[in-house]
Design an enzyme around this catalytic site. Structure first.
Site, PDB file in Angstrom:
ATOM      1  N   LYS A  42     -21.770  31.828  -2.149  1.00  0.00           N
ATOM      2  CA  LYS A  42     -21.809  31.942  -3.580  1.00  0.00           C
ATOM      3  C   LYS A  42     -21.422  33.351  -4.036  1.00  0.00           C
ATOM      4  CE  LYS A  42     -25.940  29.223  -3.209  1.00  0.00           C
ATOM      5  NZ  LYS A  42     -27.411  29.368  -3.162  1.00  0.00           N
ATOM      6  N   GLU A  98     -13.487  37.170  -1.088  1.00  0.00           N
ATOM      7  CA  GLU A  98     -14.824  37.433  -0.532  1.00  0.00           C
ATOM      8  C   GLU A  98     -15.565  38.449  -1.408  1.00  0.00           C
ATOM      9  OE1 GLU A  98     -17.237  36.861   1.229  1.00  0.00           O
ATOM     10  OE2 GLU A  98     -16.810  36.324   3.291  1.00  0.00           O
ATOM     11  N   ASP A  99     -16.883  38.446  -1.291  1.00  0.00           N
ATOM     12  CA  ASP A  99     -17.658  39.456  -2.004  1.00  0.00           C
ATOM     13  C   ASP A  99     -17.669  40.776  -1.240  1.00  0.00           C
ATOM     14  OD1 ASP A  99     -19.198  38.394   0.077  1.00  0.00           O
ATOM     15  OD2 ASP A  99     -20.986  38.054  -1.133  1.00  0.00           O
ATOM     16  N   ASP A 102     -18.548  43.138   5.932  1.00  0.00           N
ATOM     17  CA  ASP A 102     -19.508  44.026   6.587  1.00  0.00           C
ATOM     18  C   ASP A 102     -19.142  44.128   8.071  1.00  0.00           C
ATOM     19  OD1 ASP A 102     -21.789  45.495   7.140  1.00  0.00           O
ATOM     20  OD2 ASP A 102     -23.174  43.827   6.967  1.00  0.00           O
ATOM     21  N   LYS A 130     -17.454  47.421   3.641  1.00  0.00           N
ATOM     22  CA  LYS A 130     -18.470  48.299   4.237  1.00  0.00           C
ATOM     23  C   LYS A 130     -18.041  48.551   5.678  1.00  0.00           C
ATOM     24  CE  LYS A 130     -22.846  46.683   4.212  1.00  0.00           C
ATOM     25  NZ  LYS A 130     -24.125  46.172   3.646  1.00  0.00           N
ATOM     26  N   PHE A 151     -27.416  48.064   1.816  1.00  0.00           N
ATOM     27  CA  PHE A 151     -27.450  46.664   1.392  1.00  0.00           C
ATOM     28  C   PHE A 151     -27.434  46.620  -0.131  1.00  0.00           C
ATOM     29  CE2 PHE A 151     -28.995  42.453   0.501  1.00  0.00           C
ATOM     30  CZ  PHE A 151     -28.344  41.693   1.461  1.00  0.00           C
ATOM     31  N   ASP A 158     -26.517  38.745  -3.530  1.00  0.00           N
ATOM     32  CA  ASP A 158     -27.955  38.469  -3.653  1.00  0.00           C
ATOM     33  C   ASP A 158     -28.799  39.199  -2.622  1.00  0.00           C
ATOM     34  OD1 ASP A 158     -27.065  36.905  -1.359  1.00  0.00           O
ATOM     35  OD2 ASP A 158     -29.035  35.954  -1.445  1.00  0.00           O
ATOM     36  N   ARG A 164     -28.163  38.105  -8.245  1.00  0.00           N
ATOM     37  CA  ARG A 164     -26.719  37.832  -8.338  1.00  0.00           C
ATOM     38  C   ARG A 164     -26.189  38.093  -9.740  1.00  0.00           C
ATOM     39  NH1 ARG A 164     -25.020  35.064  -3.692  1.00  0.00           N
ATOM     40  NH2 ARG A 164     -26.526  33.625  -2.790  1.00  0.00           N
TER      41      ARG A 164
HETATM   42  P1  5GP Z   1     -20.055  40.003   7.742  1.00  0.00           P
HETATM   43  O1  5GP Z   1     -19.798  38.687   8.422  1.00  0.00           O
HETATM   44  O2  5GP Z   1     -18.785  40.751   7.395  1.00  0.00           O
HETATM   45  O3  5GP Z   1     -21.036  40.852   8.494  1.00  0.00           O
HETATM   46  O4  5GP Z   1     -20.830  39.684   6.416  1.00  0.00           O
HETATM   47  C1  5GP Z   1     -20.264  39.049   5.361  1.00  0.00           C
HETATM   48  C2  5GP Z   1     -21.341  38.428   4.491  1.00  0.00           C
HETATM   49  O5  5GP Z   1     -22.627  39.037   4.669  1.00  0.00           O
HETATM   50  C3  5GP Z   1     -20.985  38.619   3.052  1.00  0.00           C
HETATM   51  O6  5GP Z   1     -20.156  37.593   2.579  1.00  0.00           O
HETATM   52  C4  5GP Z   1     -22.363  38.644   2.398  1.00  0.00           C
HETATM   53  O7  5GP Z   1     -22.783  37.332   2.133  1.00  0.00           O
HETATM   54  C5  5GP Z   1     -23.271  39.247   3.450  1.00  0.00           C
HETATM   55  N1  5GP Z   1     -23.464  40.698   3.241  1.00  0.00           N
HETATM   56  C6  5GP Z   1     -23.014  41.722   3.993  1.00  0.00           C
HETATM   57  N2  5GP Z   1     -23.390  42.915   3.492  1.00  0.00           N
HETATM   58  C7  5GP Z   1     -24.079  42.640   2.370  1.00  0.00           C
HETATM   59  C8  5GP Z   1     -24.721  43.465   1.384  1.00  0.00           C
HETATM   60  O8  5GP Z   1     -24.728  44.705   1.386  1.00  0.00           O
HETATM   61  N3  5GP Z   1     -25.342  42.798   0.352  1.00  0.00           N
HETATM   62  C9  5GP Z   1     -25.371  41.432   0.262  1.00  0.00           C
HETATM   63  N4  5GP Z   1     -26.014  40.905  -0.784  1.00  0.00           N
HETATM   64  N5  5GP Z   1     -24.779  40.639   1.172  1.00  0.00           N
HETATM   65  C10 5GP Z   1     -24.140  41.236   2.209  1.00  0.00           C
END
Ligand code: 5GP
Length: 179
Positions: A42, A98-99, A102, A130, A151, A158, A164
Site C-alpha cells: 500500500k 515503489e515507496d 531499503d 535508503k 525508519f 506506515d 500513512r
Molecule cells: P526492502 O525489501 O528494500 O528492504 O524493503 C522495501 C519495503 O520495506 C518497502 O516497500 C517498505 O514497505 C518497507 N520499508 C523499508 N524501509 C522503510 C521505512 O523506513 N519506513 C517504512 N514505513 N517502511 C519501510
C-alpha cells in the site's frame, strides 16, 4: 506536527516539487509512447496518485501487493505476492512505482518476477532510497530522495499500518517504535 513525530525529514512542499520534477522527467523520457504504471501497495499509493497527475503521456495502471516487514521494522528477506497484476504486461513499457528501497530485496524480486513476463521495457521509480542497508544490487531509474538509515513514516508509508496519511515524511519518537 503530529504528536508522535520526532522530526520531519521531507516537508509537503519539498515532496510536491520533487514529484512534479519526476513526472516531467518520465513524460520526456517516454514521449510518443504509453506506459503501464505498476503501483506497489500500500506504501506507494499516495506517491503514485500524485506522480501520475504530472504525466503527460498515455498512462495505464495496475497494482501488486507484496509482503514486506509485517509489524516490525526489520526485513525478513522473504517476499510473497499478496495481490498479483490483473492483466498481462507483455510488450508494455512498465514502470514499477515503489515507496522506498531499503535492502533492495523486495524490488529485486519484483523486477525479476515482472521481467519474466516479457514487458517491452521495465524501469523503477521510487520516492525514497535508503542505500545504507542495501544487500542486493538494484537499478533505480527514478529516485525522489536519498535518505539516511532511519525508519520513516508518512506520505503512504506506515508503522503498524498507522501514519500513512501524514502529508510529510517523518521519523517517529523512539518510544513509539518500542511500542
Ligand atoms: P526492502 O525489501 O528494500 O528492504 O524493503 C522495501 C519495503 O520495506 C518497502 O516497500 C517498505 O514497505 C518497507 N520499508 C523499508 N524501509 C522503510 C521505512 O523506513 N519506513 C517504512 N514505513 N517502511 C519501510
Amino acid at each position: 506536527m503530529h504528536q508522535d513525530v520526532q522530526k520531519i525529514l521531507l516537508t509537503e512542499e519539498e515532496i510536491k516539487d520533487r514529484v512534479q520534477q519526476l513526472g516531467r522527467q518520465i513524460s520526456e523520457d517516454y514521449r510518443g509512447e504509453s506506459i503501464l504504471v505498476v503501483g506497489i501497495l500500500k506504501g506507494a499509493m499516495i506517491f503514485l496518485a500524485d506522480l501520475v497527475r504530472h504525466l503527460e503521456i498515455p498512462t495505464f495502471f495496475d497494482f501488486m501487493a507484496v509482503s514486506s516487514y509485517g509489524s516490525s521494522t526489520m526485513s525478513s528477506g522473504a517476499v510473497r505476492i499478496l495481490k498479483d497484476l490483473d492483466k498481462s504486461i507483455e510488450g508494455k513499457n512498465v514502470i514499477i512505482v515503489e515507496d522506498i528501497v531499503d535492502t533492495g530485496l523486495t524490488l529485486s524480486y519484483l523486477v525479476d518476477n515482472l521481467r519474466a513476463r516479457e514487458p517491452a521495457t521495465i524501469k523503477v521509480c521510487t520516492l525514497l532510497d535508503k542505500p545504507d542497508r542495501r544487500t542486493v544490487d538494484v537499478t533505480i531509474d527514478y529516485n525522489g530522495f536519498t535518505i539516511p538509515d532511519e525508519f520513516v513514516v508518512g506520505y503512504g508509508l506506515d508503522f503498524n499500518e498507522r501514519y500513512r496519511n501524514l502529508p510529510y515524511i517523518a521519523v517517529l519518537k523512539p518510544e513509539i517504535y518500542k511500542g
